[in-house]
Design a protein around this motif. Structure first.
Motif, mmCIF file in Angstrom:
data_model
loop_
_atom_site.group_PDB
_atom_site.id
_atom_site.type_symbol
_atom_site.label_atom_id
_atom_site.label_comp_id
_atom_site.label_asym_id
_atom_site.label_seq_id
_atom_site.Cartn_x
_atom_site.Cartn_y
_atom_site.Cartn_z
ATOM 1 N N PHE A 44 -46.252 77.391 17.837
ATOM 2 C CA PHE A 44 -45.053 77.510 18.658
ATOM 3 C C PHE A 44 -45.380 77.138 20.106
ATOM 4 C CE2 PHE A 44 -43.807 80.237 15.088
ATOM 5 C CZ PHE A 44 -42.504 79.802 14.875
ATOM 6 N N ALA A 45 -44.361 76.713 20.824
ATOM 7 C CA ALA A 45 -44.556 76.236 22.193
ATOM 8 C C ALA A 45 -44.793 77.364 23.186
ATOM 9 C CB ALA A 45 -43.338 75.414 22.631
ATOM 10 N N LEU A 46 -44.194 78.520 22.932
ATOM 11 C CA LEU A 46 -44.227 79.612 23.898
ATOM 12 C C LEU A 46 -44.837 80.851 23.264
ATOM 13 C CD1 LEU A 46 -40.563 79.166 25.178
ATOM 14 C CD2 LEU A 46 -42.633 78.266 26.234
ATOM 15 N N VAL A 47 -45.732 81.494 23.979
ATOM 16 C CA VAL A 47 -46.350 82.727 23.509
ATOM 17 C C VAL A 47 -46.336 83.748 24.644
ATOM 18 C CG1 VAL A 47 -48.402 83.818 22.533
ATOM 19 C CG2 VAL A 47 -47.906 81.441 21.993
ATOM 20 N N ASN A 48 -45.832 84.946 24.345
ATOM 21 C CA ASN A 48 -45.947 86.052 25.288
ATOM 22 C C ASN A 48 -47.362 86.609 25.149
ATOM 23 O OD1 ASN A 48 -45.949 88.778 26.339
ATOM 24 N ND2 ASN A 48 -43.708 88.655 26.419
ATOM 25 N N LEU A 49 -48.177 86.417 26.172
ATOM 26 C CA LEU A 49 -49.589 86.778 26.059
ATOM 27 C C LEU A 49 -49.801 88.279 25.957
ATOM 28 C CD1 LEU A 49 -51.190 84.279 28.608
ATOM 29 C CD2 LEU A 49 -50.833 83.992 26.147
ATOM 30 N N THR A 51 -47.366 90.538 24.343
ATOM 31 C CA THR A 51 -46.824 91.059 23.077
ATOM 32 C C THR A 51 -47.199 90.220 21.866
ATOM 33 O OG1 THR A 51 -44.751 89.800 23.236
ATOM 34 C CG2 THR A 51 -44.848 91.945 24.367
ATOM 35 N N GLY A 52 -47.556 88.944 22.088
ATOM 36 C CA GLY A 52 -47.835 88.044 20.971
ATOM 37 C C GLY A 52 -46.600 87.394 20.387
ATOM 38 N N ASP A 53 -45.418 87.690 20.936
ATOM 39 C CA ASP A 53 -44.193 87.040 20.456
ATOM 40 C C ASP A 53 -44.271 85.549 20.739
ATOM 41 O OD1 ASP A 53 -43.170 89.458 19.643
ATOM 42 O OD2 ASP A 53 -42.044 89.802 21.499
ATOM 43 N N ALA A 54 -43.847 84.747 19.755
ATOM 44 C CA ALA A 54 -43.938 83.293 19.891
ATOM 45 C C ALA A 54 -42.639 82.639 19.464
ATOM 46 C CB ALA A 54 -45.103 82.752 19.054
ATOM 47 N N SER A 55 -42.296 81.531 20.114
ATOM 48 C CA SER A 55 -41.062 80.812 19.795
ATOM 49 C C SER A 55 -41.171 79.397 20.329
ATOM 50 C CB SER A 55 -39.852 81.505 20.431
ATOM 51 O OG SER A 55 -39.969 81.497 21.852
ATOM 52 N N ASN A 56 -40.204 78.573 19.958
ATOM 53 C CA ASN A 56 -40.102 77.235 20.525
ATOM 54 C C ASN A 56 -39.055 77.228 21.633
ATOM 55 O OD1 ASN A 56 -42.087 75.862 19.100
ATOM 56 N ND2 ASN A 56 -40.742 75.431 17.368
ATOM 57 N N TRP A 57 -39.031 76.135 22.390
ATOM 58 C CA TRP A 57 -38.027 75.978 23.434
ATOM 59 C C TRP A 57 -36.637 76.012 22.807
ATOM 60 C CZ3 TRP A 57 -40.104 76.182 28.149
ATOM 61 C CH2 TRP A 57 -41.412 75.724 28.334
ATOM 62 N N GLY A 58 -35.707 76.680 23.469
ATOM 63 C CA GLY A 58 -34.349 76.748 22.947
ATOM 64 C C GLY A 58 -33.681 75.397 22.842
ATOM 65 N N TRP A 59 -33.986 74.508 23.789
ATOM 66 C CA TRP A 59 -33.306 73.213 23.813
ATOM 67 C C TRP A 59 -33.774 72.265 22.706
ATOM 68 C CZ3 TRP A 59 -36.636 69.150 24.674
ATOM 69 C CH2 TRP A 59 -37.841 69.443 25.331
ATOM 70 N N THR A 60 -34.872 72.616 22.005
ATOM 71 C CA THR A 60 -35.312 71.771 20.880
ATOM 72 C C THR A 60 -34.666 72.201 19.567
ATOM 73 O OG1 THR A 60 -37.238 73.136 20.304
ATOM 74 C CG2 THR A 60 -37.546 71.435 22.006
ATOM 75 N N HIS A 61 -33.890 73.308 19.585
ATOM 76 C CA HIS A 61 -33.193 73.803 18.391
ATOM 77 C C HIS A 61 -34.152 74.016 17.219
ATOM 78 C CE1 HIS A 61 -29.512 73.048 20.582
ATOM 79 N NE2 HIS A 61 -29.891 71.803 20.778
ATOM 80 N N GLY A 62 -35.305 74.588 17.537
ATOM 81 C CA GLY A 62 -36.277 74.921 16.505
ATOM 82 C C GLY A 62 -37.323 73.865 16.239
ATOM 83 N N ASP A 63 -37.114 72.656 16.765
ATOM 84 C CA ASP A 63 -38.111 71.607 16.561
ATOM 85 C C ASP A 63 -39.354 71.842 17.413
ATOM 86 O OD1 ASP A 63 -36.583 70.275 14.735
ATOM 87 O OD2 ASP A 63 -35.921 68.680 16.098
ATOM 88 N N TYR A 64 -40.448 71.199 16.990
ATOM 89 C CA TYR A 64 -41.695 71.209 17.741
ATOM 90 C C TYR A 64 -41.837 69.869 18.469
ATOM 91 C CZ TYR A 64 -43.013 75.122 14.699
ATOM 92 O OH TYR A 64 -43.049 76.322 14.027
ATOM 93 N N LEU A 65 -42.459 69.878 19.639
ATOM 94 C CA LEU A 65 -42.721 68.653 20.378
ATOM 95 C C LEU A 65 -44.118 68.128 20.038
ATOM 96 C CD1 LEU A 65 -41.296 69.463 23.925
ATOM 97 C CD2 LEU A 65 -40.234 68.101 22.114
ATOM 98 N N ARG A 114 -40.400 64.533 17.873
ATOM 99 C CA ARG A 114 -40.065 65.874 17.407
ATOM 100 C C ARG A 114 -40.452 66.056 15.944
ATOM 101 N NH1 ARG A 114 -34.535 68.372 19.907
ATOM 102 N NH2 ARG A 114 -34.825 67.712 22.064
ATOM 103 N N LEU A 115 -40.854 67.281 15.628
ATOM 104 C CA LEU A 115 -41.225 67.645 14.269
ATOM 105 C C LEU A 115 -40.412 68.864 13.867
ATOM 106 C CD1 LEU A 115 -45.057 67.427 14.895
ATOM 107 C CD2 LEU A 115 -43.718 65.742 13.645
ATOM 108 N N SER A 116 -39.998 68.890 12.608
ATOM 109 C CA SER A 116 -39.224 70.021 12.112
ATOM 110 C C SER A 116 -40.147 71.202 11.823
ATOM 111 C CB SER A 116 -38.463 69.633 10.847
ATOM 112 O OG SER A 116 -39.373 69.289 9.811
ATOM 113 N N SER A 117 -39.562 72.330 11.512
ATOM 114 C CA SER A 117 -40.347 73.548 11.309
ATOM 115 C C SER A 117 -41.322 73.452 10.142
ATOM 116 C CB SER A 117 -39.413 74.746 11.094
ATOM 117 O OG SER A 117 -38.576 74.526 9.971
#
Length: 356
Positions: A44-49, A51-65, A114-117
């Motif tokens: 994932f693109a974003l990690v909360n260092l 809590t460990g929560d991870a996600s991608n950018w909202g503007w990619t609608h779930g895709d990976y760069l 872009r790459l899908s999930s």
């Protein structure tokens, strides 16, 4: 940012041997491991260092760069080597194996931005600008570091696709790198790194004389983007008309390093004086237009209105890349030799040999 901070810690450790730098690099690597949560092969693109929560950018609608998932390999592989913990290497090797499996199934040999999930290429848009750039560079540099044929094959395959699908020559003789898919006839300053990539490929034995000529042609175009403006600095994005004229699409200069990076590589490979001359011209423009009152350097909001439009920010890559590549451009070749070191995409040097 992991390439800037993580790469910086690892590169500084390799240069200095200070154990505290490796300790902090390990702490940061461990904190980023949750990017591969839930068995995902792509991070994932974003990690909360914390809590460990991870996600991608909202503007990619779930895709990976592409440039994010395929430009962490040098850092994580080096961390495995130095800590003797294979987990980091295993994670990033899995990414590359997945990307290889996707290109093997397709006649589209470029890598989609872009790459899908599930790791499949999401569309057929490819660029050496934002979203794609460093992934291509890292194919070559992974081979330099590991000599693994997987990366050799991927680099040769994608570089051939770049030359057949992206390299464009205008009627006036300018050579630039178009996009594939969507608005195609534009080039970002970010893509000017490719001259250095093709020059390095020639130097390490994966490129041809034609590749070196392409590197020089691209450097010439990027140099013209600087000399064609009132400030002597390049806009961030230009379009090329059917007749080959340059039309500025984004007039800002935000301290991009890619052109001086290419000058550095071409000087080391060819020793042609013009690359030092061009670097000096850029440095003179930096000093004339970018010095901030009280210290530091800023960018420009409009390269053709340099006295009216400062861009009030100094990027980390101004220090890490622009000034470092300029310094090395005028240094002896033995200082961080291309025979012994490889630079990550933020210009942090790693020892080539995978041994401590």
């Amino acid at each position: 940012y992991q390439r800037r901070v993580h790469g910086g810690l690892l590169g500084a450790y390799e240069l200095s041997g200070y154990d505290i730098l490796l300790q902090k690099a390990k702490e940061l690597g461990d904190a980023m491991l949750p990017a591969f949560k839930d068995g995902h092969k792509l991070p994932f693109a974003l990690v909360n260092l914390k809590t460990g929560d991870a996600s991608n950018w909202g503007w990619t609608h779930g895709d990976y760069l592409l440039s994010e998932v395929a430009s962490i390999q040098l850092e994580w592989r080096k961390l495995s080597l130095l800590t003797k913990n294979p987990i980091y290497d295993q994670k990033v090797t899995g990414v590359m194996e997945l990307l290889k499996s996707q290109t093997s199934k397709s006649d589209f040999k470029l890598l989609s931005t872009r790459l899908s999930s599930d790791g499949h290429m999401s569309g057929r848009h490819s660029t050496l600008g934002g979203g794609g750039d460093s992934a291509y560079e890292y194919l070559l540099k992974q081979w330099v570091m590991t000599k693994d044929n997987l990366y050799k094959e991927m680099y040769l395959e994608t570089s051939a696709a770049i030359k057949s699908s992206m390299v464009t020559r205008t009627p006036s003789g300018r050579v630039y790198l178009r996009q594939v898919g969507g608005d195609s006839d534009y080039m970002e300053h970010l893509a000017c790194f490719a001259g250095g990539m093709f020059a390095l490929a020639k130097y390490v034995g994966l490129g041809t004389d034609e590749d070196l000529q392409l590197a020089e042609d691209l450097a010439s175009t990027c140099h013209q983007l600087y000399t064609s403006t009132k400030s002597g600095l390049s806009p961030d994005k230009v379009h090329f008309t059917p007749h080959g004229d340059i039309r500025i699409s984004d007039p800002k200069y935000n301290q991009r390093p890619e052109t001086v990076e290419t000058y550095f590589y071409l000087w080391r490979v060819t020793h042609k004086q013009k690359y030092r001359d061009w670097g000096l011209q850029a440095l003179e423009s930096f000093n004339k237009w970018l010095k901030a009152p009280g210290g530091g350097y800023h960018g420009l909001s409009d390269v053709n209105r340099p006295s009216e439009a400062p861009w009030d920010k100094m990027e980390s890559f101004w220090l890490a890349e622009v000034l470092k590549y300029l310094y090395l451009l005028f240094s002896e070749d033995e200082l961080i030799s291309l025979d012994e070191w490889v630079f990550n995409t933020e210009a942090h040097p790693f020892k080539q040999k995978l041994s401590k």
